[in-house]
Design an enzyme around this catalytic site. Structure first.
Site, PDB file in Angstrom:
ATOM      1  N   CYS A   1       0.813  -1.220   0.000  1.00  0.00           N
ATOM      2  CA  CYS A   1       0.000   0.000   0.000  1.00  0.00           C
ATOM      3  C   CYS A   1       0.853   1.280   0.000  1.00  0.00           C
ATOM      4  O   CYS A   1       1.430   1.610  -1.006  1.00  0.00           O
ATOM      5  CB  CYS A   1      -0.983  -0.046   1.164  1.00  0.00           C
TER       6      CYS A   1
ATOM      7  N   ARG B 223     -12.915   4.767  -2.561  1.00  0.00           N
ATOM      8  CA  ARG B 223     -12.019   3.928  -1.803  1.00  0.00           C
ATOM      9  C   ARG B 223     -12.343   2.472  -2.105  1.00  0.00           C
ATOM     10  O   ARG B 223     -13.496   2.060  -2.023  1.00  0.00           O
ATOM     11  CB  ARG B 223     -12.208   4.212  -0.308  1.00  0.00           C
TER      12      ARG B 223
ATOM     13  N   HIS C 266      -3.639  -5.893   1.951  1.00  0.00           N
ATOM     14  CA  HIS C 266      -3.486  -6.056   3.395  1.00  0.00           C
ATOM     15  C   HIS C 266      -4.060  -7.423   3.743  1.00  0.00           C
ATOM     16  O   HIS C 266      -4.240  -8.259   2.891  1.00  0.00           O
ATOM     17  CB  HIS C 266      -4.270  -4.962   4.141  1.00  0.00           C
TER      18      HIS C 266
END
Lengths: 287, 476
Positions: A118, A152, A218
């Site tokens: 990220c 997002r 993640h």
């Protein structure tokens, strides 16, 4: 009981009960970048996964936290971990990272393994341009660039990753709004099976150049993808010892179950963006 | 939300529309139906149904009638602080309506109002004490115009729901900044991001915190905001009390913890049983003993007292009021299961987990463990934060763990990597079967520690109620 028991899992081999064919390894030296700044969403689990899986094979690890203001010679490490963070922390890290970048670049040229997630991926690229037009310079170690996006991406995700000719599915959880485009100097880390990947458009996930691996996943990603973790350890140990090295397999039943559950969730979401309600509420208020 | 007060005095002509009447009737009926069906307290269904019939129902019975509201928000401690606040207010003779079951999204808050309201939409008078989810606050606050707003703390909690902690902080701040001057804003001085909230606002502001001459915690990897909210330099701490909460200062810009109006000046946690503390208030010192353990209990008590200070309610009976407030359901709640002992611990994020694990560790627990996590709308979808919990400290003590819930897979993997041998774990996804399995193997001299997220905890507790071991969770 709705769930079968886990069967008879083997105890991970203790360091002292090494098999005869295993030789002594020197400790795997791991640099953990900005553990107090870039520490969201359990990415620290990547370090735990590498340390445990190396340890279970009799390979000790030495972990060095590399914080803001510290500029070690990264060539003395075997593995560099560079994780995700929130925008504010990422900005703080970015400013500092400029001072670390030259040494990290030398280490990368030496073949040191870098695993980035990220914000780490974004800062290894050339630059990050926010929605407001502010530019954050990266190390330029990976040929990629990131722009702030309007939405997002928050969902379970899966991609296919090829390392040394073997292809496996890698699963994780994406949570980013930056849109990343790869340049010709970087290949993708994986091909998107489910999820948004780098930008929700080109079907590419993360980036790779030599021993530098970067992903948006993640989860944390390594604990539920033991195949990937083991390949990374092998690459690092092979380089450190100057000879090809293969890890002995472990009983990964628990890991594989976690992998399968995450994969099923990612596949169930395929083709559907899961913007969750309260996030919309929070943003709605800021109008 | 405009800053002018929209309140009308209670008793003014607030003619009930047919729609509102219908919403109240249907909402109350839904609550009774779910309770009769044994499916819980109807803690969210009431509000969900009532809002479906009349989307303005909450506004009509609360805001339009000028009912005084205390709203409690933040990452941790909402339920316990709301219980303390209700007890303190009742102790001073104030009538209180209160959402004790922790259903704190907009439906849950609406449920509270609907269930306390008469069929004509009138609340019993006194104060409505509501805990409000930090994500739901922007929607709920304008419908209630709180007379006091408390922000307990801000921790990374359910990143997948909120995106980033800073977005949550911004949202709470804009609600706080829009409070009318006659409302009280109560903030945690020890939490850097909360302490500075809406500091330019006119009106009552009360801070609370700890003033101990020792640290009761250290910065761990679960810590969230340890950077200066003004200049983003690293904060330095004279004392750390709980995760990132403490007495801090920024060496770069001089920002430091504000003066503390309601301060815990001494603190003693006694086993898993009680917390003793002395609390300094603007009107004198209080010696308090609460039948719940933990540093966080001291914070919650100080927060509740600060609310009364903010409301201008005198504190004549604070010690008696707090002396009888036992744990909310699942907050180290002790249950007698036909002679076997169970401790229920609710844990929903790295901080609440680590706080709970530390309290348990002081007693050599957990040894026999039932641990559960489920992905639901309330509990979130991403459980990556489990890797930020210090399970490594717990693992050597655990003799046996039953791992349960819809995300038992992630929990089992986390526990394996924390050093718990897979031989000591069994995975039983179904919560009732898991409870059975955990009790089956429980040695006589051991107690069973249940560590669980919100939804599986309610499921487990309902099962315990069916077996007659405990009351209903919304009545604790």
């Amino acid at each position: 009981m709705s769930e079968p028991s886990m069967g008879e899992p083997s105890r991970p081999p203790a360091r002292s009960r090494r098999r005869p064919e295993e030789h002594d390894h020197r400790p795997l030296r791991i640099a953990h970048l900005y553990p107090s700044l870039l520490n969201v969403a359990g990415d620290g689990g990547n370090l735990i996964a590498i340390a445990r899986r190396a340890g279970w094979r009799g390979i000790p690890v030495e972990v060095t936290a590399v914080e803001k203001g510290e500029t070690p010679d990264f060539r003395k490490f075997d593995v560099v971990l560079f994780h995700g963070g929130q925008d504010v922390e990422m900005a703080v890290a970015a400013e500092d990272f400029a001072k670390k970048a030259p040494s990290l670049r030398e280490a990368v040229d030496d073949g040191v393994l870098v695993f980035a997630v990220c914000a780490g991926l974004q800062l290894l690229g050339h630059r990050y341009i926010s929605n407001a037009g502010e530019e954050m310079l990266g190390a330029g170690i990976l040929d990629l660039e990131t722009r702030g996006g309007q939405q997002r991406f928050m969902q379970h995700a899966a991609c296919e990753v090829t390392i040394d000719g073997a292809t496996e599915t890698v699963v994780g959880f994406e949570n980013h709004s930056g849109l990343t485009e790869l340049g010709p100097g970087a290949e993708a880390f994986g091909r998107v099976v489910a999820g948004a990947g780098n930008n929700g458009r080109d079907g590419l996930e993360g980036a790779r150049a030599g021993n530098v691996f970067a992903t948006y996943l993640h989860g944390p990603v390594l604990p539920k993808n033991p195949w990937l973790t083991d390949r990374l350890i092998e690459i690092a140990v092979s380089r450190a010892e100057g000879a090809p090295f293969t890890l002995a397999p472990l009983d990964d039943e628990i890991e594989c179950h976690a992998h399968q559950v995450a994969l099923a969730k990612a596949m169930a979401n395929r083709g559907r963006r899961t913007a969750l309600e309260p996030a919309r509420l929070v943003r709605g208020l800021k109008r | 939300m405009s800053s002018q007060t929209k309140r009308r005095p209670t008793g003014a002509d607030t003619s009930l529309t047919f729609r509102t009447f219908l919403a109240l009737s249907v909402g109350k009926a839904a609550a009774r139906a779910t309770q009769l069906a044994g499916r819980g307290g109807g803690t969210s269904i009431t509000g969900m149904v009532a809002r479906r019939v009349d989307p303005h129902i909450l506004r009509k019975i609360v805001l339009d009638r000028g009912e005084p509201v205390v709203a409690i928000t933040g990452s941790n401690g909402k339920t316990t602080t709301a219980r303390f606040t209700a007890a303190l207010l009742r102790g001073e003779g104030v009538i209180v309506s209160h959402n004790s079951a922790g259903a704190n999204l907009v439906q849950g808050v609406t449920s509270l109002a609907v269930s306390y309201a008469s069929i004509r939409g009138r609340l019993p008078g006194g104060v409505l004490v509501v805990e409000v989810d930090e994500g739901a606050l922007p929607q709920v606050a304008p419908e209630m115009a709180p007379r006091a707003l408390l922000v307990t703390d801000l921790f990374r909690d359910q990143l997948d729901r909120f995106g980033e902690i800073y977005a949550v902080a911004d949202a709470i701040e804009s609600v706080a900044a829009a409070l009318p001057p006659d409302a009280a804003l109560v903030v945690n001085a020890d939490d850097p991001m909360v302490a500075t909230m809406a500091s330019g606002r006119e009106g009552t502001r009360v801070t609370f915190g700890l003033e101990l001459d020792r640290s009761t915690d250290q910065i761990t990897r679960a810590a969230d905001t340890i950077r200066c909210p003004r200049c983003r330099a690293d904060l330095t701490y004279r004392h750390v009390y709980l995760s990132h909460m403490g007495d801090y200062k920024c060496a770069a810009c001089g920002f430091e913890r504000p003066a503390v109006d309601v301060a815990v000046t001494s603190l003693e946690v006694v086993g898993l049983d009680r917390t003793r503390c002395e609390i300094r208030t603007p009107s004198g010192n209080l010696a308090i003993e609460i039948p719940q353990p933990g540093v966080h209990i001291a914070y919650d008590a100080a927060a509740a007292i600060a609310i009364l200070v903010g409301l201008g309610v005198p504190l004549e009976h604070a010690a008696e009021s707090l002396a009888s407030v036992g744990p909310a359901f699942g907050r180290l709640e002790k249950i007698d299961a036909d002679g076997r002992s169970i401790v229920l611990a609710f844990a929903k994020n790295p901080t609440s987990y680590n706080t709970t694990l530390r309290a348990l560790a002081a007693e050599g627990e957990p040894r026999q463990l039932l641990i559960a996590a489920s992905n639901t709308l309330v509990d979130g979808e991403d459980f990556g934060w489990l890797w930020d919990v210090d399970f490594e400290l717990m693992a050597p003590k655990v003799e046996r763990a039953v791992v349960s819930g819809l995300r038992a897979d992630e929990l089992a993997n986390r526990l394996k990597y924390a050093g718990l041998s897979p031989r000591k774990m069994i995975v039983v996804e179904d919560r009732c079967d898991a409870l059975e399995a955990a009790l089956d193997g429980l040695p006589a001299e051991r107690r069973l520690v249940v560590l669980s997220g919100y939804t599986p905890l309610i499921e487990l507790r309902n099962e315990m109620r069916r077996r007659g071991w405990t009351g209903r969770y919304w009545e604790v």
